[in-house]
Enzyme design. Structure first.
Site, PDB file in Angstrom:
ATOM      1  N   ARG A   1     135.487 102.257 -25.709  1.00 35.88           N
ATOM      2  CA  ARG A   1     134.730 103.372 -26.278  1.00 35.88           C
ATOM      3  C   ARG A   1     133.958 103.648 -25.308  1.00 35.88           C
ATOM      4  NH1 ARG A   1     130.833 100.760 -24.958  1.00 35.88           N
ATOM      5  NH2 ARG A   1     129.619 102.455 -26.054  1.00 35.88           N
TER       6      ARG A   1
ATOM      7  N   ASP B   1     127.753 111.674 -25.075  1.00 34.78           N
ATOM      8  CA  ASP B   1     129.047 112.023 -25.361  1.00 34.78           C
ATOM      9  C   ASP B   1     129.461 113.514 -24.855  1.00 34.78           C
ATOM     10  OD1 ASP B   1     128.759 109.607 -26.834  1.00 34.78           O
ATOM     11  OD2 ASP B   1     130.888 109.830 -26.842  1.00 34.78           O
TER      12      ASP B   1
ATOM     13  N   ASN C   1     125.070 112.336 -28.837  1.00 29.37           N
ATOM     14  CA  ASN C   1     125.188 110.988 -28.638  1.00 29.37           C
ATOM     15  C   ASN C   1     125.202 110.043 -29.904  1.00 29.37           C
ATOM     16  OD1 ASN C   1     125.204 108.742 -26.565  1.00 29.37           O
ATOM     17  ND2 ASN C   1     123.220 108.094 -27.178  1.00 29.37           N
TER      18      ASN C   1
ATOM     19  N   GLN D   1     127.008  98.316 -31.489  1.00 29.31           N
ATOM     20  CA  GLN D   1     127.283  98.241 -29.773  1.00 29.31           C
ATOM     21  C   GLN D   1     126.242  97.784 -29.132  1.00 29.31           C
ATOM     22  OE1 GLN D   1     127.937 100.942 -31.833  1.00 29.31           O
ATOM     23  NE2 GLN D   1     129.756 102.046 -31.282  1.00 29.31           N
TER      24      GLN D   1
ATOM     25  N   ALA E   1     132.001 107.376 -23.798  1.00 29.74           N
ATOM     26  CA  ALA E   1     132.802 108.662 -23.274  1.00 29.74           C
ATOM     27  C   ALA E   1     133.363 108.463 -21.975  1.00 29.74           C
ATOM     28  CB  ALA E   1     131.964 109.834 -23.659  1.00 29.74           C
TER      29      ALA E   1
HETATM   30  O1  MRU Z   1     131.451 105.265 -30.367  1.00 30.30           O
HETATM   31  P1  MRU Z   1     131.158 105.015 -29.105  1.00 30.30           P
HETATM   32  O2  MRU Z   1     130.840 103.506 -29.143  1.00 30.30           O
HETATM   33  O3  MRU Z   1     132.179 105.316 -28.304  1.00 30.30           O
HETATM   34  O4  MRU Z   1     129.861 105.854 -28.711  1.00 30.30           O
HETATM   35  C1  MRU Z   1     129.203 105.519 -27.477  1.00 30.30           C
HETATM   36  C2  MRU Z   1     127.992 106.321 -27.138  1.00 30.30           C
HETATM   37  O5  MRU Z   1     127.622 107.200 -27.974  1.00 30.30           O
HETATM   38  C3  MRU Z   1     127.557 106.187 -25.715  1.00 30.30           C
HETATM   39  O6  MRU Z   1     126.052 106.386 -25.874  1.00 30.30           O
HETATM   40  C4  MRU Z   1     128.118 107.463 -25.004  1.00 30.30           C
HETATM   41  O7  MRU Z   1     129.478 107.467 -25.262  1.00 30.30           O
HETATM   42  C5  MRU Z   1     127.689 107.302 -23.657  1.00 30.30           C
HETATM   43  S1  MRU Z   1     128.536 106.109 -22.645  1.00 30.30           S
HETATM   44  C6  MRU Z   1     127.916 106.127 -21.086  1.00 30.30           C
END
Ligand code: MRU
Length: 346
Positions: free
Chosen positions: A49, A237, A247, A196, A51
């Site tokens: 996970r 994202d 985000n 996370q 982006a």
């Molecule tokens: O649902 P996720 O864990 O994929 O969400 C990730 C995020 O929101 C991060 O902040 C974003 O992808 C940037 S990662 C460099």
């Protein structure tokens, strides 16, 4: 020496190996993908996970898809792969990097003539992976320049090595600033409902012996009020042409309370997160995920089954709440459409 978080996506012995982020920090377990459908499932189920990491995994997924299609029908593999490209593209709709990667891989596919596509596409996937790490190091350098010594910072979700090809975006900035002795305390939001922050950001920083203080999401305003916070630093994202940034859910409320407390707000992201086709944040598709993510933890329900649940997993922070957008091409203070257009042409 690279840490485990820098090895979350590896191409080894002709297949893709992913560190299973659902199991962290309690178990270090890897998942092997030899087929594109396994990569698609891994992206949807959050084995991988973040982006940029999703995009990189998808690039290797295209390699697996091309290999299978070419073995099945060497003359029609380009037609055969189209359905796989579509499924990868749709696996997580908010991540701009995923769609950027698919169009880059599609361009590479179009240039291939008679030969076995696997070697060429693997080369492109590895380039995408390496370029992401380099971009993050540049983001780290640019972002750290904005941070003064003795700063307290707060980050949300995980925008670290685990969420990227390595080093991280928001955590890249924090890593670089920490290496320059500019950081006093790093506060990490737990980041409901997937945790996370608790499971990934805290683990990743501690792997590098960087101290971290976990807080409940709802403690962020109190941290700003009582702990003299200098910056909130987050990833993104998808960023619209006008600078609005999607985000992890909760980022928008952080930006609002940061404004109230005079705390600066940094969005750190590579330029392939900027979607010039999307004019404002209102046009960004926000992924909704299952009710169980909110009402259960590790398959254990703690809320009444009859309760309705709304689970958008990203929100939009308007550009006007962003102090600095930090990319590998440089920094934009108070992002706007004009400034973003200039940056993207540079
Ligand atoms: O649902 P996720 O864990 O994929 O969400 C990730 C995020 O929101 C991060 O902040 C974003 O992808 C940037 S990662 C460099």
């Amino acid at each position: 020496m690279t840490s485990l978080a820098d090895q979350a996506i590896i191409w080894r012995d002709n297949h893709l190996v992913l560190l299973d982020q659902r199991k962290l920090p309690n178990k270090i377990q890897f998942i092997e993908c030899s087929l594109v459908k396994e990569v698609i499932t891994a992206i949807k189920d959050m084995v991988v996970r973040g982006a940029p990491a999703i995009g990189i995994a998808a690039a290797y997924g295209v390699v697996l898809a091309a290999r299978a299609c070419f073995i099945d029908s060497p003359n029609y593999w380009k037609q055969c792969i189209e359905a796989d490209l579509q499924s990868l593209y749709q696996a997580r709709p908010t991540a701009a990097n995923l769609q950027w990667v698919i169009s880059r891989m599609r361009d590479a596919i179009m240039r291939i003539e008679q030969e076995d596509p696997t070697i060429v596409l693997l080369q492109v996937a590895k380039e995408i992976h390496q370029q992401d790490i380099q971009a993050n190091q540049a983001i780290g350098d640019y972002g750290a320049q904005l941070i003064q010594s003795n700063s307290n910072v707060l980050t949300h979700c995980n925008a670290g090595a685990l969420a990227t090809g390595g080093y991280g975006t928001a955590l890249g900035v924090i890593r670089s600033a920490y290496a320059q002795n500019k950081i006093k305390n790093i506060y990490a939001d737990e980041t409901r409902p997937w945790f996370q922050g608790t499971r990934l950001t805290a683990w990743e920083l501690l792997q590098d012996n960087i101290p971290v203080t976990l807080i409940c999401d709802s403690a962020a305003a109190a941290v700003m009020r009582y702990k003299k916070l200098a910056w909130v630093i987050v990833g993104a994202d998808r960023i619209a042409r006008n600078g609005d940034a999607a985000n992890k859910i909760g980022t928008y409320s952080l930006a609002i309370i940061a404004k109230q407390h005079g705390v600066k707000f940094m969005v750190a992201a590579p330029t392939n997160t900027i979607d010039m086709q999307t004019s404002t944040g209102d046009n960004i598709e926000i992924e909704k995920r299952s009710r169980n993510e909110v009402i259960q933890y590790r398959k254990h329900s703690f809320g009444p089954e009859k309760a309705q649940v709304w689970n958008p997993v990203f929100d939009i922070t308007p550009a006007e709440l962003i102090t600095a957008l930090v990319t590998e091409k440089g920094v934009i203070k108070h992002p706007s459409q004009n400034k973003i257009e200039v940056l993207m042409q540079s």
